[in-house]
Design a protein around this motif. Structure first.
Motif, PDB file in Angstrom:
ATOM      1  N   THR A 178       0.842  -1.192   0.000  1.00  0.00           N
ATOM      2  CA  THR A 178       0.000   0.000   0.000  1.00  0.00           C
ATOM      3  C   THR A 178       0.880   1.245   0.000  1.00  0.00           C
ATOM      4  OG1 THR A 178      -0.106  -0.011   2.410  1.00  0.00           O
ATOM      5  CG2 THR A 178      -1.905  -1.106   1.223  1.00  0.00           C
ATOM      6  N   ASN A 179       0.319   2.324  -0.447  1.00  0.00           N
ATOM      7  CA  ASN A 179       0.975   3.629  -0.389  1.00  0.00           C
ATOM      8  C   ASN A 179      -0.092   4.705  -0.415  1.00  0.00           C
ATOM      9  OD1 ASN A 179       1.824   2.960  -3.733  1.00  0.00           O
ATOM     10  ND2 ASN A 179       0.342   4.521  -3.234  1.00  0.00           N
ATOM     11  N   ALA A 180       0.338   5.897  -0.195  1.00  0.00           N
ATOM     12  CA  ALA A 180      -0.515   7.071  -0.384  1.00  0.00           C
ATOM     13  C   ALA A 180       0.213   7.946  -1.404  1.00  0.00           C
ATOM     14  CB  ALA A 180      -0.716   7.813   0.928  1.00  0.00           C
ATOM     15  N   ILE A 181      -0.495   8.851  -2.029  1.00  0.00           N
ATOM     16  CA  ILE A 181       0.106   9.765  -2.999  1.00  0.00           C
ATOM     17  C   ILE A 181       0.002  11.170  -2.427  1.00  0.00           C
ATOM     18  CG2 ILE A 181       0.080  10.594  -5.382  1.00  0.00           C
ATOM     19  CD1 ILE A 181       0.576   7.549  -5.118  1.00  0.00           C
ATOM     20  N   ASN A 182       1.142  11.864  -2.319  1.00  0.00           N
ATOM     21  CA  ASN A 182       1.110  13.212  -1.751  1.00  0.00           C
ATOM     22  C   ASN A 182       0.769  14.253  -2.818  1.00  0.00           C
ATOM     23  OD1 ASN A 182       3.503  13.822  -3.157  1.00  0.00           O
ATOM     24  ND2 ASN A 182       4.789  13.806  -1.337  1.00  0.00           N
ATOM     25  N   GLU A 183       0.745  15.524  -2.422  1.00  0.00           N
ATOM     26  CA  GLU A 183       0.349  16.606  -3.326  1.00  0.00           C
ATOM     27  C   GLU A 183       1.316  16.792  -4.493  1.00  0.00           C
ATOM     28  OE1 GLU A 183       3.081  17.998  -0.237  1.00  0.00           O
ATOM     29  OE2 GLU A 183       1.155  16.989  -0.076  1.00  0.00           O
ATOM     30  N   LYS A 184       2.549  16.252  -4.379  1.00  0.00           N
ATOM     31  CA  LYS A 184       3.528  16.337  -5.463  1.00  0.00           C
ATOM     32  C   LYS A 184       3.443  15.122  -6.394  1.00  0.00           C
ATOM     33  CE  LYS A 184       6.857  18.969  -2.754  1.00  0.00           C
ATOM     34  NZ  LYS A 184       8.183  18.952  -2.137  1.00  0.00           N
ATOM     35  N   GLY A 185       2.541  14.188  -6.085  1.00  0.00           N
ATOM     36  CA  GLY A 185       2.403  12.995  -6.908  1.00  0.00           C
ATOM     37  C   GLY A 185       3.372  11.885  -6.550  1.00  0.00           C
ATOM     38  N   LEU A 186       4.025  12.013  -5.395  1.00  0.00           N
ATOM     39  CA  LEU A 186       4.988  11.000  -4.963  1.00  0.00           C
ATOM     40  C   LEU A 186       4.307   9.936  -4.117  1.00  0.00           C
ATOM     41  CD1 LEU A 186       7.902  13.367  -3.830  1.00  0.00           C
ATOM     42  CD2 LEU A 186       7.695  12.120  -5.999  1.00  0.00           C
ATOM     43  N   ALA A 187       4.792   8.701  -4.238  1.00  0.00           N
ATOM     44  CA  ALA A 187       4.316   7.620  -3.372  1.00  0.00           C
ATOM     45  C   ALA A 187       4.948   7.805  -2.005  1.00  0.00           C
ATOM     46  CB  ALA A 187       4.700   6.269  -3.965  1.00  0.00           C
ATOM     47  N   VAL A 188       4.086   7.795  -0.984  1.00  0.00           N
ATOM     48  CA  VAL A 188       4.571   8.003   0.379  1.00  0.00           C
ATOM     49  C   VAL A 188       4.032   6.904   1.288  1.00  0.00           C
ATOM     50  CG1 VAL A 188       4.787  10.512   0.104  1.00  0.00           C
ATOM     51  CG2 VAL A 188       2.650   9.553   0.980  1.00  0.00           C
ATOM     52  N   ASP A 189       4.734   6.710   2.384  1.00  0.00           N
ATOM     53  CA  ASP A 189       4.294   5.749   3.392  1.00  0.00           C
ATOM     54  C   ASP A 189       2.960   6.240   3.950  1.00  0.00           C
ATOM     55  OD1 ASP A 189       3.915   4.572   6.064  1.00  0.00           O
ATOM     56  OD2 ASP A 189       5.928   3.766   5.781  1.00  0.00           O
ATOM     57  N   PRO A 190       1.922   5.390   3.924  1.00  0.00           N
ATOM     58  CA  PRO A 190       0.613   5.843   4.394  1.00  0.00           C
ATOM     59  C   PRO A 190       0.588   6.182   5.885  1.00  0.00           C
ATOM     60  CG  PRO A 190       0.522   3.539   3.694  1.00  0.00           C
ATOM     61  CD  PRO A 190       1.894   4.041   3.401  1.00  0.00           C
ATOM     62  N   GLU A 191       1.537   5.637   6.651  1.00  0.00           N
ATOM     63  CA  GLU A 191       1.570   5.914   8.089  1.00  0.00           C
ATOM     64  C   GLU A 191       2.356   7.172   8.431  1.00  0.00           C
ATOM     65  OE1 GLU A 191       2.855   2.396  10.165  1.00  0.00           O
ATOM     66  OE2 GLU A 191       1.395   1.153   9.106  1.00  0.00           O
ATOM     67  N   THR A 192       3.492   7.399   7.738  1.00  0.00           N
ATOM     68  CA  THR A 192       4.358   8.529   8.090  1.00  0.00           C
ATOM     69  C   THR A 192       4.238   9.709   7.141  1.00  0.00           C
ATOM     70  OG1 THR A 192       6.226   7.746   6.771  1.00  0.00           O
ATOM     71  CG2 THR A 192       6.057   6.901   9.049  1.00  0.00           C
ATOM     72  N   GLY A 193       3.744   9.469   5.920  1.00  0.00           N
ATOM     73  CA  GLY A 193       3.690  10.529   4.919  1.00  0.00           C
ATOM     74  C   GLY A 193       5.028  10.802   4.263  1.00  0.00           C
ATOM     75  N   GLU A 194       6.053  10.022   4.605  1.00  0.00           N
ATOM     76  CA  GLU A 194       7.395  10.208   4.038  1.00  0.00           C
ATOM     77  C   GLU A 194       7.488   9.532   2.674  1.00  0.00           C
ATOM     78  OE1 GLU A 194      10.059  11.995   5.279  1.00  0.00           O
ATOM     79  OE2 GLU A 194       8.523  12.698   6.692  1.00  0.00           O
TER      80      GLU A 194
END
Length: 132
Positions: free
Chosen positions: A50-66
């Motif tokens: 799993t991942n999340a996508i930040n406002e820059k379009g980068l894949a980030v850790d869904p827990e830390t946002g890094e």
């Protein structure tokens, strides 16, 4: 058709694929897959993360946002490991037998299909498989 023109076309197509591989893509918010082959078990394997996508379009850790590093040094536990003997079997397990489906973008599904076929060819020919 001569061997020379066949070689030229193969080189031309490989060049086109390389070009297309370097384009910007929107990442799938449902996650990403690490694909490999298990030669001993004769299986194509696809680890889903799993991942999340930040406002820059980068894949980030869904827990830390890094953002995830590109070096491959990150050690994560996959949410699921899918395995199949063929590209088709693996695709059906992911898209038809898993709810909710871990793929939410059509371009991601197309990419995975291409990669699963490449992995199947590598598995049947004994060639190495490298994910694009």
């Amino acid at each position: 058709m001569s061997a020379q023109s066949t070689t030229f076309n193969a080189q031309e197509l490989a060049s086109l694929d390389d070009q297309l591989s370097n384009r910007f893509i929107h990442l799938d918010p449902s996650g990403y897959f690490i694909i490999y082959i298990d030669k001993e078990a004769r299986l194509i394997c696809a680890e889903h993360y799993t991942n999340a996508i930040n406002e820059k379009g980068l894949a980030v850790d869904p827990e830390t946002g890094e953002p995830f590093p590109c070096t491959g040094s990150l050690k994560r536990t996959p949410t699921t490991v899918f395995k199949g003997r063929t590209a088709k079997e693996l695709g059906i397990k992911i898209t038809e037998e898993t709810q909710p489906c871990p793929i939410s973008c059509l371009d991601h599904a197309l990419y995975l299909g291409r990669e699963f076929v490449k992995a199947e060819i590598a598995l049947t020919t004994g060639q190495p498989y490298i994910q694009d």
